[in-house]
Design a protein around this motif. Sequence first.
Motif, PDB file in Angstrom:
ATOM      1  N   ASN A   1       0.820  -1.216   0.000  1.00  0.00           N
ATOM      2  CA  ASN A   1       0.000   0.000   0.000  1.00  0.00           C
ATOM      3  C   ASN A   1       0.850   1.260   0.000  1.00  0.00           C
ATOM      4  O   ASN A   1       0.451   2.288  -0.535  1.00  0.00           O
ATOM      5  N   VAL A   2       1.993   1.200   0.651  1.00  0.00           N
ATOM      6  CA  VAL A   2       2.878   2.362   0.672  1.00  0.00           C
ATOM      7  C   VAL A   2       4.321   1.913   0.449  1.00  0.00           C
ATOM      8  O   VAL A   2       4.798   0.970   1.090  1.00  0.00           O
TER       9      VAL A   2
ATOM     10  N   ALA B   1      -1.375  -0.294   6.690  1.00  0.00           N
ATOM     11  CA  ALA B   1      -0.913  -0.483   5.319  1.00  0.00           C
ATOM     12  C   ALA B   1       0.197  -1.541   5.259  1.00  0.00           C
ATOM     13  O   ALA B   1       0.968  -1.692   6.196  1.00  0.00           O
TER      14      ALA B   1
ATOM     15  N   ASN C   1      -3.901   0.667  -5.492  1.00  0.00           N
ATOM     16  CA  ASN C   1      -4.026   0.980  -4.059  1.00  0.00           C
ATOM     17  C   ASN C   1      -2.673   1.155  -3.390  1.00  0.00           C
ATOM     18  O   ASN C   1      -2.410   0.605  -2.319  1.00  0.00           O
ATOM     19  N   CYS C   2      -1.807   1.884  -4.051  1.00  0.00           N
ATOM     20  CA  CYS C   2      -0.453   2.066  -3.519  1.00  0.00           C
ATOM     21  C   CYS C   2       0.009   3.503  -3.733  1.00  0.00           C
ATOM     22  O   CYS C   2      -0.227   4.084  -4.788  1.00  0.00           O
ATOM     23  N   GLU C   3       0.635   4.043  -2.716  1.00  0.00           N
ATOM     24  CA  GLU C   3       1.250   5.376  -2.810  1.00  0.00           C
ATOM     25  C   GLU C   3       2.761   5.207  -2.707  1.00  0.00           C
ATOM     26  O   GLU C   3       3.257   4.482  -1.832  1.00  0.00           O
TER      27      GLU C   3
END
Lengths: 404, 290
Positions: A31-32, A83, A59-61
């Motif tokens: 997710n991150v 996350a 769904n990833c930053e």
Amino acid sequence: MATKGKLEMEKMVVVEGSYAVAHAVKVCRPNVISAYPITPQTHIVEGLSQFIADGEIQNCEYINVESEFSALSALVGSSAVGARCYSATTSQGLELMHEVLFNVSGMRLPVVMTVVNRAVSAPINIWNDHQDAISQRDTGWIQLYAEDLQEAADMTAQAFKIAEDKGVLMPAMVCMDGFILSHVYEPVILLEQELTDEYLPAYEPLNTLDPKKPMSFGTLADPNYYTEFRYLQQKAMENALKKIEDAANEFYDVFGRYYGGLIDEYQTEDADIILMAMGSIVGTIKDTIDNLRQKGVKVGLLKVRSFRPFPAEAIKEAIKDAKVVVVLDKNISLGLNEGALFTETKSCLYNTKNRVPVVGYMIGHGGRDIRMSTIEKIISEAEEVMKTGIKLESQFTDVREEIL
Amino acid sequence: MKHLLVSGHRGCAGCCDAMATKFTLMGAGEDCIVVSPTGCLEVMTTPFPETSWNVPWIHSLFENAAAVASGIEAALKAMGKKGNTRIVAIGGDGATMDIGLQAISGAFERGHDFTYVCIDNEAYMNTGVQRSSGTPFNASTTTSPAGKVSFGNQRPKKNMPAIIAAHGSPYVATTSLAYGKDMIAKVKKATEIPGPTYIHCHSPCTTGWGFDTSKTVEVARMAVKTGLWPLFEMENGEITKVRKIGTPSPVEDYLKMQSRFKHLFSKEGGAEEIAKIQAIADKNIEHYGL
């Protein structure tokens, strides 16, 4: 002992090690991702950045932070809200993270980070040894060491599975040798999304920062409480011993590849001489063993995959019949003149009946090439130890006396 | 109204941290996640297994609150859980203006949607009143003490709001514990504006500054009335609102309330030093149009 299962040739592609790892991270559905560029880690984070730019990780930053310190600090926040978190670094970057490493572990946040092992400054040196990760030994991170590109990629998925296990909940480093693995192209099987989803379910955190259910993270623990936090971290590491084995076995069940659990063994069954090592040097040692076995030398290899938690029982069992144990370390504790694996191997034998001589070689500092001839020389010296006992317990390898 | 920071914490009587945090939470509301760097606030509100926080709260390290906040924001966005949840970092002047400045710069430059509140009590109070870059000119602290040849800290305060504004923050405001409604309104506004926003709260510390525990608000008000602490708002780099102070009080009225400045009234040459502080106030009055 199985080192690898079936490698299906038709699935193999020739890629750089860093790409193989970046791809493995992608299919683990983080997710991150938070990272700061540093050689030789850069190709991993560039690969991930491209995946993000191409919309290939949902769904990833990806956070382009201003330092390694913030890279890992951001993941403290991300992991605390539930996350799945990933970073990658090396050397100076890892040392800059030192304070945060303790913090992530203390808050039991299962962050996974690739450490592309590199020497530490001064003198500045961008090439491989293990001093960076070994120096973070006591920060409460699981440390796994990969032998080759396939293992580095596969170990990434295993690391998430181990770290996120509810009986563990500890962060994990996947250590791979800088340049030797990160920048080498060889055939690998890229982890399949479908199989990875089967192997690694979504992360389900026990506790999160949630306005609907307020909790306090990272509180002050006074002398009445601090000991128990530390004790529980140690218990989690002990739980990880089994989980690392399980994760390797389950990986074999799904993907058909196996590299050992806590350790792996190569030609140790009848070996008089057992070499111990971590990382890519294992490949060189295996080739050397193959040559010497043809000449009748009874030599084998104990590959250590997990340095933390330290697999003392597995090591003791593996070397119980050896006549001499030789530990190769790409690091040194200055002032002790020993590498960490050597010191700890000796330590785990001390209160046992096994009085096998153990000798240590510090090797490959700052990327110094490790040749098969060097390994052969070390093995021939081990044969002398068998005959006449230990003359030099721990020593540097290949010191260029002429430039001292 | 539900108290989001409950009583029973270990703060001193008259504690500025407790007041500033209450005002902050009244502005930010219940749907928020708070990040605290190391400092008095963290220590006094969370002695395990107790906590004073009725909102989710996290403390990581001294220098990384802004980075932690940015990670929270990124994760909530990634997982589709951001909604209306506000992310608020609350740090002291040391954590903000000194050791945490790099992480703050990074988080503001990256444009994360969060609000950073600095509770500026002008020294490292948690460790025993050591000098920070928020310590004002001529204040005596334990590491910038007044002595036979010194009037105390010899540098002016770092201009933190200007540094944040230079990052392109859409909203930067100063406030003071003496003006609770002002602070609540500014925090509310800051948390409602998308992007990284900043509130700098002047926060007298009874222990570190040396005044009676009943005088926190009075001391804070006098800093504003003298012009030493201007209250303003900046939107997108421009000053948009200033609190007028009418006829300013002389800085002596502020200095004499606090033992950290008492050497200015007893030492030879003190009058000249007070004049230098008056010049700082005069410059603020002119610059901000107070």
